[in-house]
Design a protein around this motif. Structure first.
Motif, PDB file in Angstrom:
ATOM      1  N   LEU A 118      -7.247   2.168   3.268  1.00 35.21           N
ATOM      2  CA  LEU A 118      -5.936   1.561   3.346  1.00 35.21           C
ATOM      3  C   LEU A 118      -6.382   0.269   4.110  1.00 35.21           C
ATOM      4  CD1 LEU A 118      -3.562   4.189   3.610  1.00 35.21           C
ATOM      5  CD2 LEU A 118      -3.611   2.993   1.807  1.00 35.21           C
ATOM      6  N   SER A 161       1.144   4.838   2.048  1.00 35.14           N
ATOM      7  CA  SER A 161       0.538   5.274   3.192  1.00 35.14           C
ATOM      8  C   SER A 161      -0.018   6.530   2.810  1.00 35.14           C
ATOM      9  CB  SER A 161       1.693   5.320   4.207  1.00 35.14           C
ATOM     10  OG  SER A 161       2.354   6.564   3.719  1.00 35.14           O
ATOM     11  N   TYR A 210       0.906  -1.185  -0.057  1.00 33.07           N
ATOM     12  CA  TYR A 210      -0.127  -0.059   0.097  1.00 33.07           C
ATOM     13  C   TYR A 210       0.737   1.207  -0.013  1.00 33.07           C
ATOM     14  CZ  TYR A 210       1.068  -0.193   5.203  1.00 33.07           C
ATOM     15  OH  TYR A 210       1.634   0.085   6.398  1.00 33.07           O
TER      16      TYR A 210
END
Lengths: 160, 911
Positions: free
Chosen positions: B389, B248, B246
């Motif tokens: 996320l 951030s 991912y």
């Protein structure tokens, strides 16, 4: 007040702790082990919301001094089943719409389990007798009795 | 945090002392500090923990009338003592005079330093009821604040001492009113609960194990000893947590940015990268367990400098190479512009990597429940992005993830990007208990985010008369070990290059580079501070070479109202940097200034700089927020907003705007904010978008409510809606008056209508906020110190919705800019380890470092937007550092290329 050592097996997990003599089994479950499934509806053994199985017998955990259960084996609603694998009694309660607000349900389930553990094929009268210590204010008990009958049938089916 | 295990009886016997007048008697635990005792045993959480090393003052309490740090004081030494905490200062609802003064003067922003500041101030006044300004500043020397620049705090102490005239009571609360932040009383009494003050049943505590290597492959992790420690609930590593990549800094669903970070990766990329984490029944057990985890590393070569990392032979940090991207932006024809110039000047400047350093360290609680519902409380600036996320990492739908922001003790960009939340969530999923992680001050320096350091080459073509014709800017920025917000920061920087000066031929090239260093990310200014520091220092060198006064040089070249962006022809809106320059120059006395005669080892100088920042993220991303207003049948109301206040006062101005339109009071409102489950989607608090986007949304939403009120009231009062006005909880018309509560009640009971409205604001413009700063400094060559003596700082923010909060932003921005120029830099040793991860070693401005300030606002209303208002949050800090640097250069007569200024090194150069 003096503290004494308590050893208790709850849903297969061992608790070993110094506790005060006045502590009830319900408090140990709810406050020490954070198993809040067992409910307190009256605190004087009249409603059955706190019913758990202690050494095979359904008991009102609000009426049991924890130290008197030292060395015992306790089953609570949290030990019955998981979301992805419900106990047959839990499944039968859902299928028969045997719960509404849900506050009496944990105690009902434990009373039903104690009954079926001892008597896999109870009559309606025996079922009513087994849950006579459990108050419900929503359902009129009809669907609860149906559920326990259904559960008994399921358990027999599983065994068969 | 509960202490570990059974109580260890110290050799000292029982002790007896009082806390806020209540007697406490008992045995302290071994090593128990007063701070832990107050917060954990007594649940007096007003006393805050900002460092635990006695360097920030947030934990101060009164010990027999003296202000002391409670984090370094052992309880066993308190026998017979009397302790007063922030909770004990007020008498019931009657605030202590110092508390009252803090509220009235606007000395409170995020509020995290406030309890310690109030205690310290009260202690000072006990001893010295009429302190001089110097004595106040000296008394506050050990109390850090990161929001206010200490200016209003000093003023509050003076007001409490009766040294300032009490300002007349002003009932105004609407747009333009200088009201304190709406939760100021809760902050000044220690009642406000921040994340670290939260408790949940069954709460477990998480600690993180960090890599000691700058670059290494994890071959194996042996957690058996940690797991065997009684009280340990779970150990999370790359071997039992989702290996989902991912970024951030993701902002919204389908935001396309490189994803190269994981909760725990099998390769660690900087000293301080996450390796594993432990959940345990106490923080102490978790910390012990961390030390028992054995990791087998294969150490890999590492690279720390961005220019070095670009060389082909350098170790590759991510599979795609170390260059994240080339960001290019152009206007006109650079070559022609340079060719047409009389002179071309070139400089290369290096900007540092400060820490955002909010006084409240990062913290979160994650609760992964039985039915795969994940709830996360976080000290965040972007709840909705964290929801995306976390949903991605744990393969959940968004309705199974809830992110809540409690009151936050300062952000400054450092809490924008997700860091510890997935760690807590992974631990909670493993142990099925809520897990709290609170970072120590030390951890915040390497395990969160820092500003991108940059090497900036800047080349400018000018005519003899000082007109800039062309500029070529090349920025190599160090983004650390992960891409994070590299693209957005460099992109934002490129955009600002075209909005400051009239330079028809301009090229910007940005190169974010991966290195084996702590991750860079958002920080107040988001690209502008680097660009403007380099550019403004460079411009002064040009002005000097051309023998043009630096102010005259800027005046000739600054953008004017009506100007278009040379890159795309877009309007710059009502931009007034020139007015800022003139206003501040006059106040400062720029043209009259002469260096005073001083001893030879003291040098004075003055400097100027202009800075800018934007308002939101339009047109790069859809910039949206939705606000809902509901009135109750007694005339009170509820505002639901996803806008996320970080202490700067965003929700206060939201309330002010609603009051303004509806004729209500601040105390008539309840605020439901910053919860992904109860409020509507918002892009997050960053990019100085709060006032610009949420402010406009609430204005429009309140307008809808006002129209509904007028429609109903008009029927009752027999008047056209246009004849009615809303004020003081009443609707007034030509034929009579109706109470607001009556209108809402009638709508409910007669019409069956709820008085509720939602409004979605989608930004369609991005105005520019500007500031011009002037600084006078004194350099002491003997002591090797630089003191900023005074500054005049003027800003163009359009209409100030709350002038007191705007001033507060500017004063705090100046404080941060002083640090950027003179001291703040996260430094690494040869192995890549941060060497100054403490408030003793990382030097940030304290009260005595603040100059005398003249803060000025250019009187105007922006043409765009329904409020005429523009942002201030980030712009505030942008012109500060270059003004100070230019003043130091002026004092020393010596160019400076590397920041923050290292005076010792600089003076050694000439020897």
């Amino acid at each position: 007040m003096a503290k004494k050592r308590l050893r208790l097996t709850v849903n297969g997990r061992l608790l070993d702790k110094e506790i005060e003599e006045s502590i009830r089994l319900l408090d140990v479950l709810r406050d020490e082990m954070l198993l809040t499934g067992s409910k307190e509806g009256c605190g004087i053994g009249e409603c059955g919301a706190c019913t758990v199985i202690l050494d095979g017998k359904a008991v009102n955990s609000c009426m049991v001094l924890a130290l008197s259960a030292d060395g015992g084996v306790v089953e609570t609603v949290e030990g019955l089943g998981r979301r992805d694998k419900l106990h047959p009694i839990q499944a039968a309660f859902l299928d028969n719409h045997a719960l509404q607000c849900g506050f009496c349900t944990p105690g009902m389930l434990m009373s039903a389990k104690a009954l079926l553990d001892e008597n896999p094929n109870p009559s309606e009268a025996e079922i009513k007798e087994a849950i006579s210590g459990n108050l419900c204010r929503c359902t009129g008990y009809v669907q609860i009795v149906d559920a326990i009958k259904d559960a008994a049938g399921r358990s027999r089916g599983q065994r068969g | 945090m509960p202490r570990d295990g059974p109580v260890v009886k110290g050799d000292s016997s029982m002790i007896d002392f009082t806390v806020n007048g209540n007697r406490w008697s008992g045995e302290p635990e071994a090593g128990e500090t007063l701070l832990d005792f107050l917060r954990e045993r007594l649940r007096l959480t007003g006393t805050k923990c900002g460092c635990r090393t006695g360097d920030c003052g947030t934990c101060k309490v009164l010990l027999d009338g003296e202000a002391v740090n409670s984090c370094t004081l052992l309880v066993k030494k308190l026998d017979g003592k009397s302790i007063i905490t922030i909770e004990g200062l007020a008498q019931g609802d009657e605030l202590h005079p110092v508390q009252k003064a803090f509220v009235e003067t606007g000395a409170i922003q995020c509020g995290f330093c406030t309890p310690g500041m109030v205690i310290q101030s009260a202690a000072l006044l006990l001893k010295n009821p009429q302190p001089s300004e110097g004595e106040i500043v000296a008394a506050l020397g050990n109390n850090l604040c990161r929001c206010t620049g200490y200016v209003k705090i000093v003023k509050a102490v003076q007001l409490a001492a009766g040294l300032l005239p009490a300002s007349p009571a002003n009932p105004a609360q609407g747009i333009g009113a200088a009201v304190p932040v709406y939760d100021a009383v809760n902050k000044v009494t220690g009642r406000l609960k921040y994340l670290s003050d939260m408790q949940l049943p069954d709460l477990a505590y998480g600690k993180i194990l960090y890599s000691p290597h700058a670059h290494a492959r994890i071959k194996a992790i042996d957690a058996s000893q940690a797991l065997a420690l009684p009280g340990v609930l779970a150990v999370a590593t790359c071997f039992n947590t989702p290996q989902i990549k991912y970024n951030s800094a993701l902002r919204f669903e389908r935001h396309n940015i490189p994803a190269d970070e994981m909760i725990f990766a099998p390769v660690v990329r900087f000293v301080g990268d996450r390796v594993a984490a432990v959940a345990a029944i106490s923080p102490g057990i978790a910390a012990k367990a961390i030390s028992l985890i054995k990791v087998d590393y294969e150490v890999l070569p590492a690279v720390f400098e961005s220019e070095t990392a670009l060389r082909p032979e350098s170790p590759q940090i991510q599979p795609g190479g170390n260059l994240v991207a080339e960001i290019k932006a152009e206007a006109g024809n650079l070559a022609e512009g340079m060719a047409a110039s009389d002179y071309v000047f070139t400089d290369k400047l290096c900007t540092p990597r400060p820490s955002p350093l909010a006084l409240e360290p990062h913290a979160c609680i994650a609760n992964y429940e039985e039915d795969d519902k994940l709830t996360v409380w976080s000290t965040t600036q972007n709840i909705f992005a964290y929801r995306i996320l976390l949903a991605q990492i744990f393969s959940l739908s968004q309705h199974k993830v809830r992110v809540i922001k409690p009151p936050v003790g300062g952000g400054f960009g450092g809490k924008l990007e997700m860091t510890i939340e997935p760690v807590a969530a992974a631990l909670s999923k493993l142990c099925r208990r809520p897990v709290k992680i609170e970072l120590s001050r030390q951890e915040t320096f390497f395990a969160t985010r820092i500003r991108h350091s940059a090497v900036i080459e800047i080349k400018t073509g000018v005519r003899k008369d000082g007109t800039m014709l062309a500029q070529d800017i090349k920025v190599i920025a160090n983004t650390g070990a992960y891409t994070s917000s590299a693209l957005n920061v460099l992109g934002a920087m490129s955009d600002k290059a075209f909005k400051q000066y009239r330079i028809p031929n301009l090229r910007y090239l940005g190169y974010p580079v991966l290195t084996n260093t702590p991750v860079a990310g958002a920080m107040r200014g988001y690209g502008s501070p680097q660009l403007v520091l380099a550019r403004e220092v460079h411009l002064d060198r040009i002005a000097k070479a051309l023998q043009i006064d630096p102010v005259d040089f800027r005046r000739r070249n600054l953008v004017r109202p009506g100007d278009a962006n040379p890159r795309n022809g877009g309007s710059l809106g009502s931009c007034h940097p020139l007015d800022c320059l003139e206003l501040a120059a006059k106040k400062f006395g720029w043209y009259k200034w002469k260096a005073p005669s001083l001893p030879a080892h003291k040098k004075r100088g003055i400097g100027v700089a202009v800075g800018l920042h934007g308002n939101g993220v339009y047109p790069v991303h859809a910039d949206i927020t939705t606000v809902t207003l509901k009135l109750n049948e007694d005339g009170s109301g509820i505002i639901y907003t996803g806008a996320q206040d970080l202490g700067q006062g965003l929700t206060t101005i939201i309330l002010q705007i609603a009051c303004d339109t509806l004729g209500m009071r601040l105390e008539d409102w309840t605020l439901v904010d910053a919860d992904t489950e109860t409020t509507s989607w918002d892009l997050g608090t960053y990019a100085s978008r709060g006032a610009w986007v949420a402010g406009q949304a609430v204005k429009s939403c309140a307008g809808i409510i006002a129209a509904k009120i007028k429609e109903k009231a008009g029927q009752v009062l027999n008047a056209a809606p246009g004849e009615l006005t809303l004020s003081q909880g009443e609707i007034r018309g030509p034929n009579g008056v109706l109470a607001l509560r009556d209108v809402v009640w009638k709508m409910q009971q007669e019409d069956g209508r709820e008085l509720i409205a939602s409004y979605s604001q989608m930004s369609s413009f991005n105005p520019v906020s500007y500031g011009a700063n002037f600084a006078e400094v004194e350099v002491d060559l003997a002591q090797k110190t630089i003191k900023v003596l005074r500054m005049a700082a003027a800003y163009d923010v359009g209409k100030a919705i709350n002038p007191m909060l705007v001033e507060g932003q500017i004063e705090g921005g100046i404080q941060m800019g002083i640090g950027y120029a003179l001291s703040e830099d996260v430094k690494l040793d040869a192995s890549g380890k941060v060497v100054n991860a403490s408030l003793k070693q990382y030097i940030t401005p304290r009260a005595e470092d603040m100059p005398r300030l003249d803060v000025l606002l250019v009187d105007n209303e922006a043409e765009q937007g329904n409020l005429g208002a523009k942002s201030i949050g980030e712009c505030a800090t942008v012109p500060v550092a270059p003004a100070i640097v230019n003043a130091v250069v002026n004092a020393l007569g010596k160019d400076i290329d590397i920041f923050p200024i290292d005076l010792t090194a600089l003076l050694a150069q000439g020897e």
